[in-house]
Enzyme design. Sequence first.
Site, short mmCIF file in Angstrom:
data_model
loop_
_atom_site.label_atom_id
_atom_site.label_comp_id
_atom_site.label_asym_id
_atom_site.label_seq_id
_atom_site.Cartn_x
_atom_site.Cartn_y
_atom_site.Cartn_z
N THR A 76 -5.07 10.04 -15.78
CA THR A 76 -4.81 9.02 -16.79
C THR A 76 -5.43 7.69 -16.36
O THR A 76 -6.09 7.00 -17.16
CB THR A 76 -3.28 8.86 -16.99
N GLN A 189 -9.27 19.04 -17.32
CA GLN A 189 -8.93 20.45 -17.50
C GLN A 189 -10.08 21.39 -17.16
O GLN A 189 -9.86 22.58 -16.94
CB GLN A 189 -8.44 20.72 -18.94
N SER A 209 -8.44 15.22 -11.74
CA SER A 209 -7.08 14.94 -11.27
C SER A 209 -6.64 16.00 -10.26
O SER A 209 -6.90 17.20 -10.45
CB SER A 209 -6.14 14.95 -12.48
N HIS A 211 -3.60 17.15 -9.27
CA HIS A 211 -2.51 18.13 -9.45
C HIS A 211 -2.85 19.27 -10.39
O HIS A 211 -2.05 20.18 -10.58
CB HIS A 211 -1.20 17.42 -9.85
N THR A 251 -3.78 -0.27 -1.79
CA THR A 251 -3.96 0.66 -0.67
C THR A 251 -4.02 2.08 -1.18
O THR A 251 -3.17 2.51 -1.97
CB THR A 251 -2.80 0.50 0.33
N CYS A 335 2.39 15.72 -21.29
CA CYS A 335 2.74 14.32 -21.52
C CYS A 335 3.38 14.12 -22.89
O CYS A 335 4.18 13.23 -23.08
CB CYS A 335 1.50 13.44 -21.47
N1 PLP Z 1 -6.93 14.51 -19.44
C1 PLP Z 1 -6.55 15.75 -19.76
C2 PLP Z 1 -7.47 16.59 -20.60
C3 PLP Z 1 -5.33 16.26 -19.33
O1 PLP Z 1 -4.96 17.50 -19.67
C4 PLP Z 1 -4.49 15.43 -18.55
C5 PLP Z 1 -3.16 15.91 -18.12
O2 PLP Z 1 -2.60 16.84 -18.64
C6 PLP Z 1 -4.94 14.15 -18.23
C7 PLP Z 1 -6.16 13.72 -18.69
C8 PLP Z 1 -4.09 13.22 -17.41
O3 PLP Z 1 -4.06 13.62 -16.07
P1 PLP Z 1 -2.89 13.11 -15.12
O4 PLP Z 1 -1.70 13.98 -15.40
O5 PLP Z 1 -3.43 13.31 -13.74
O6 PLP Z 1 -2.65 11.70 -15.44
#
Ligand code: PLP
Length: 391
Positions: A76, A189, A209, A211, A251, A335
């Site tokens: 994000t 993704q 990302s 995770h 940091t 989300c």
């Molecule tokens: N972009 C996409 C296509 C995602 O699926 C996600 C999370 O599900 C994100 C961005 C956001 O990633 P993060 O959870 O690391 O903020």
Amino acid sequence: MEKMIYLDNSATTKPSEASLQKMQEALRICYGNPGSVHQAGMDAHKLLEEARRQIGASLGLRRAADGQILFCSCGTEANNQAMFGTVYAKNRPEKNGTRGKIMITEGEHPSIETAAAKLEGKGFTVHRIPTRGGALDLEDLEQATDESVILAAMMLVNNETGALYPIRAAADIIRRKSPGAHIHCDAVQGYMRVPFTPMSLGVDTLSVSAHKIYAPKGAGALYISQDTIRRKRIIPLLYGGGQEGRLRSGTENVPAIAAFGAAASEGMQEAKARAEKVRSLHDFLIPKLSGLVQINMPKFSADAIINITLPNIKSEVMLRALSAKGICVSAGSACSARAKKVSRPLLAFGLTEREADCSLRISLSCQNTEEELAIFCDALEQELHRLARMR
Ligand code: PLP
């Protein structure tokens, strides 16, 4: 309860042993501040730079001239940095009542969609490219692109439908029609699920990302092309100590970043085996599902994500019923699941509001097994019958 069956790997993945071990090392041994010049700081800095090389290598960066990896907290943040950081760098005054056009796809993740909507509120024009049936409408893109386009932000793989978009073809159109536009790709993704590099996609920035690739939460990265840096076409959103090449003060989260690097490195080594495993799980699941539910299958998609629509049963009801049996799937992206809004990407795919409200996402990982999928299909079938009887 029996062992949990986790089929929500697009929301997040279970951290691998290698990533957890690396995180432990950073927490217990290399706990210094990577900005400090003493030994403890240098040890932490070494971990940080090792992770930068690992993420860079996973994105095909071999030479410094290929670009830079900026670490941040999550996908994000990487997306927000790309959106606001590049638009504000242009600092373009209002012209004929508009401040320039931003292109996004109709089904972007909220971290792009909401950022674009904010910019819309500030006088920028936002054009949303249709994605009906999971296909990016390149004709619409061609028609809507002109010299006023300053930024295009398009996802590589849709988080809800798994649709894989032709980013290279879209980038070529944008470069031809608006050479000055900045092109960003949200590859959160697609990363480690489909093969690509930012150079092969022809984009200027690209977000990933931790995770989503078997590392713990707390780290993300933004690839930034050398050209973008050299021409100062991105500015920071956070000001302070000047970390990350002065682009992202604060940091660095060394334990999460070190784990991210280890997961990326592991993912590269296992890429072929993982892709084959996920493909075979996908091929095992599809025929079993097709007799039970409507499968919302895009023409091109990542094997890991399958979206289905239940016959007149709200996704939330089914999600809870499956959860009570130890099976985790999702309704809408992680989300938005609690925000209870009808999923934009599913409406953009062409589903009705009612269908979108009855849709589930199953997202696979290389850690899943055919046995788990068979149990899931049996449970789904049982619940479809039970819930239908209750109507
Ligand atoms: N972009 C996409 C296509 C995602 O699926 C996600 C999370 O599900 C994100 C961005 C956001 O990633 P993060 O959870 O690391 O903020």
